[in-house]
Design an enzyme around this catalytic site. Structure first.
Site, mmCIF file in Angstrom:
data_model
loop_
_atom_site.group_PDB
_atom_site.id
_atom_site.type_symbol
_atom_site.label_atom_id
_atom_site.label_comp_id
_atom_site.label_asym_id
_atom_site.label_seq_id
_atom_site.Cartn_x
_atom_site.Cartn_y
_atom_site.Cartn_z
ATOM 1 N N ASP A 86 0.763 -1.334 -0.354
ATOM 2 C CA ASP A 86 0.254 0.315 -0.121
ATOM 3 C C ASP A 86 0.223 1.393 0.133
ATOM 4 O O ASP A 86 1.405 0.954 0.938
ATOM 5 C CB ASP A 86 -0.702 -0.164 1.148
ATOM 6 C CG ASP A 86 -2.128 1.342 1.285
ATOM 7 O OD1 ASP A 86 -2.245 1.250 -0.124
ATOM 8 O OD2 ASP A 86 -2.925 1.044 2.444
ATOM 9 N N HIS B 226 -9.306 -1.768 -8.098
ATOM 10 C CA HIS B 226 -9.359 -1.061 -6.549
ATOM 11 C C HIS B 226 -8.773 0.822 -7.171
ATOM 12 O O HIS B 226 -8.584 2.092 -7.562
ATOM 13 C CB HIS B 226 -8.722 -0.945 -5.586
ATOM 14 C CG HIS B 226 -8.436 -0.065 -4.760
ATOM 15 N ND1 HIS B 226 -9.685 1.003 -4.014
ATOM 16 C CD2 HIS B 226 -7.532 0.428 -3.524
ATOM 17 C CE1 HIS B 226 -9.281 1.432 -3.487
ATOM 18 N NE2 HIS B 226 -7.751 2.117 -3.855
HETATM 19 C C1 HEM Z 1 -4.000 2.774 -4.473
HETATM 20 C C2 HEM Z 1 -5.289 -0.071 -0.257
HETATM 21 C C3 HEM Z 1 -9.008 2.405 -0.036
HETATM 22 C C4 HEM Z 1 -6.888 6.254 -2.861
HETATM 23 C C5 HEM Z 1 -4.154 1.384 -3.530
HETATM 24 C C6 HEM Z 1 -3.451 0.382 -3.128
HETATM 25 C C7 HEM Z 1 -3.635 -0.427 -2.389
HETATM 26 C C8 HEM Z 1 -4.347 0.301 -1.920
HETATM 27 C C9 HEM Z 1 -3.118 -1.988 -1.911
HETATM 28 C C10 HEM Z 1 -2.198 -0.047 -4.944
HETATM 29 C C11 HEM Z 1 -0.746 0.569 -4.444
HETATM 30 C C12 HEM Z 1 -0.608 1.635 -4.382
HETATM 31 O O1 HEM Z 1 -0.650 2.519 -4.671
HETATM 32 O O2 HEM Z 1 -1.050 2.607 -3.228
HETATM 33 C C13 HEM Z 1 -6.417 0.141 -0.254
HETATM 34 C C14 HEM Z 1 -7.023 -0.035 1.058
HETATM 35 C C15 HEM Z 1 -8.407 0.726 1.529
HETATM 36 C C16 HEM Z 1 -8.004 1.441 0.643
HETATM 37 C C17 HEM Z 1 -6.875 -1.574 1.786
HETATM 38 C C18 HEM Z 1 -9.690 0.312 1.910
HETATM 39 C C19 HEM Z 1 -9.888 -0.928 3.584
HETATM 40 C C20 HEM Z 1 -8.502 3.877 0.066
HETATM 41 C C21 HEM Z 1 -9.723 5.285 -0.268
HETATM 42 C C22 HEM Z 1 -9.097 5.919 -1.672
HETATM 43 C C23 HEM Z 1 -7.607 5.551 -1.862
HETATM 44 C C24 HEM Z 1 -10.951 5.238 0.889
HETATM 45 C C25 HEM Z 1 -9.541 7.282 -1.761
HETATM 46 C C26 HEM Z 1 -10.545 8.282 -0.789
HETATM 47 C C27 HEM Z 1 -6.360 5.287 -3.352
HETATM 48 C C28 HEM Z 1 -5.374 5.860 -4.657
HETATM 49 C C29 HEM Z 1 -4.703 4.832 -5.147
HETATM 50 C C30 HEM Z 1 -4.482 3.346 -4.082
HETATM 51 C C31 HEM Z 1 -5.570 6.987 -5.472
HETATM 52 C C32 HEM Z 1 -3.574 4.843 -5.909
HETATM 53 C C33 HEM Z 1 -4.085 4.173 -7.202
HETATM 54 C C34 HEM Z 1 -2.813 4.463 -8.673
HETATM 55 O O3 HEM Z 1 -3.182 5.289 -8.933
HETATM 56 O O4 HEM Z 1 -3.209 3.348 -8.884
HETATM 57 N N1 HEM Z 1 -4.444 1.424 -2.495
HETATM 58 N N2 HEM Z 1 -7.292 1.510 -0.158
HETATM 59 N N3 HEM Z 1 -7.632 3.901 -1.377
HETATM 60 N N4 HEM Z 1 -5.541 3.816 -3.472
HETATM 61 FE FE1 HEM Z 1 -6.097 2.625 -1.654
#
Ligand code: HEM
Length: 312
Positions: A152, A225
């Site tokens: 993450d 996601h």
């Molecule tokens: C990407 C986990 C909730 C926004 C990711 C990634 C993981 C992750 C593993 C892929 C690696 C990375 O780029 O960090 C989670 C989990 C969540 C969660 C477990 C809730 C249980 C959210 C929420 C938002 C968010 C609520 C915003 C409203 C983003 C964004 C990316 C991302 C902007 C990058 C996307 C990209 O450009 O590829 N998240 N996330 N995430 N997450 Fe989450």
């Protein structure tokens, strides 16, 4: 010239964090003002004492509390960050509840005892003026993975660009150096998650699990996601936030404290909307089927000079 932002807004991830949310008791606003004036001094003192452990703090004020607090401190007229609004209430395949709180202490370092030391010192300043809403202790899991097993933070902004994304600029000069925060605590259903094959889990994120490689865009499901969370504006520029999320939990309840920092609250709202409400064809974020948001708060982390300028 020294920086005008709280260091925890920008600093790289630590191995330990505390997210403490507080409500101010009726009639205790003056005591809180007094405590806020002293807090940055306490933070600086402990940062110097434990410099090796990379200690950082963010002290932030809730959207519903801001006006009540600044009524006591602003001279002559209360000012409010230009875009400061309540946490967005969204309903879709899953809900994103709004559960306002008055103050956030987001404290972090590379040693749990040092983070705890800072928490105790700041809470001593607040004394009995506040009730603790939540006190969530977070930890780095393996090589910075969420408890679902995926790394993450990979696509977080890097270097100086972190400041462009997270800090208010001259467009709101009185609050330049501040940051809009959105905080959500998610409880994961890890039993249900682990019943999926690794391929199904990878499709849910649009990234591979062990080696953390992004799927080619054409192969990402519309419900992935990273598909739902990577948005562009009408000029084709990425809609970005700086995430400081971290896992928490014990053997009965575990999940993620999600923390977004940004120069505008709009970016978080647009991304969350894309995840929860989905696109016009109903493609919402599949990850949300395995986790439940139980809190949702909007805070503003004022720039450092704001703490000095308060009038008692
Ligand atoms: C990407 C986990 C909730 C926004 C990711 C990634 C993981 C992750 C593993 C892929 C690696 C990375 O780029 O960090 C989670 C989990 C969540 C969660 C477990 C809730 C249980 C959210 C929420 C938002 C968010 C609520 C915003 C409203 C983003 C964004 C990316 C991302 C902007 C990058 C996307 C990209 O450009 O590829 N998240 N996330 N995430 N997450 Fe989450």
């Amino acid at each position: 010239m020294s920086a005008n932002y709280q260091s925890g807004v920008i600093a790289q991830a630590n191995s330990d964090a505390l997210f403490i949310t507080l409500n101010v008791k009726q009639g205790q606003d003056q005591q809180v003002v007094h405590a806020l004036k002293q807090m940055q001094f306490t933070v600086d003192l402990l940062k110097a004492r434990f410099s090796v452990q990379d200690l950082h703090a963010v002290i932030a004020i809730g959207s519903e509390y801001w006006d009540r607090l600044t009524f006591h401190i602003s001279n002559p007229a209360p000012l409010r960050p230009a875009l400061f609004t309540s946490f967005p209430v969204l309903h879709g395949a899953t809900n994103a509840p709004s559960t306002p709180a008055d103050i956030l202490l987001h404290l972090r370092s590379n040693r749990r005892d040092i983070t705890f030391e800072l928490a105790r010192a700041l809470m001593a300043l607040l004394g009995d003026a506040v009730d603790v809403v939540e006190d969530v202790s977070c930890f780095r899991y393996l090589d910075a993975r969420d408890l679902t097993g995926f790394v993450d933070g990979t696509e977080n902004p890097e270097g100086e660009h972190r400041k462009d994304v997270a800090l208010v600029g001259e467009e709101d000069a009185a609050f330049a150096g501040g940051s809009y925060i959105h905080l959500q605590r998610y409880i994961h259903n890890l039993n249900q998650w682990s019943q999926q094959s690794v391929k199904e889990q990878e499709d849910t994120y649009g990234r591979t699990k062990d080696d953390n490689v992004e799927y080619p865009s054409s192969e990402k499901p519309l419900t992935a996601h990273t598909k739902r969370a990577s948005l562009k504006d009408s000029a084709g520029d990425s809609i970005e936030i700086l995430r400081h999320s971290m896992p928490y939990g014990n053997v009965t309840e575990a999940g993620l404290v999600f923390a977004s920092y940004c120069h505008t609250p709009e970016n978080f709202t647009l991304i969350l909307k894309s995840m929860v409400e989905g696109d016009s064809h109903g493609h919402s974020d599949r990850l949300m089927q395995f986790t439940t948001a139980v809190t949702g708060q909007a805070f503003f982390a004022p720039p450092l000079h704001w703490f000095d300028e308060q009038v008692c």
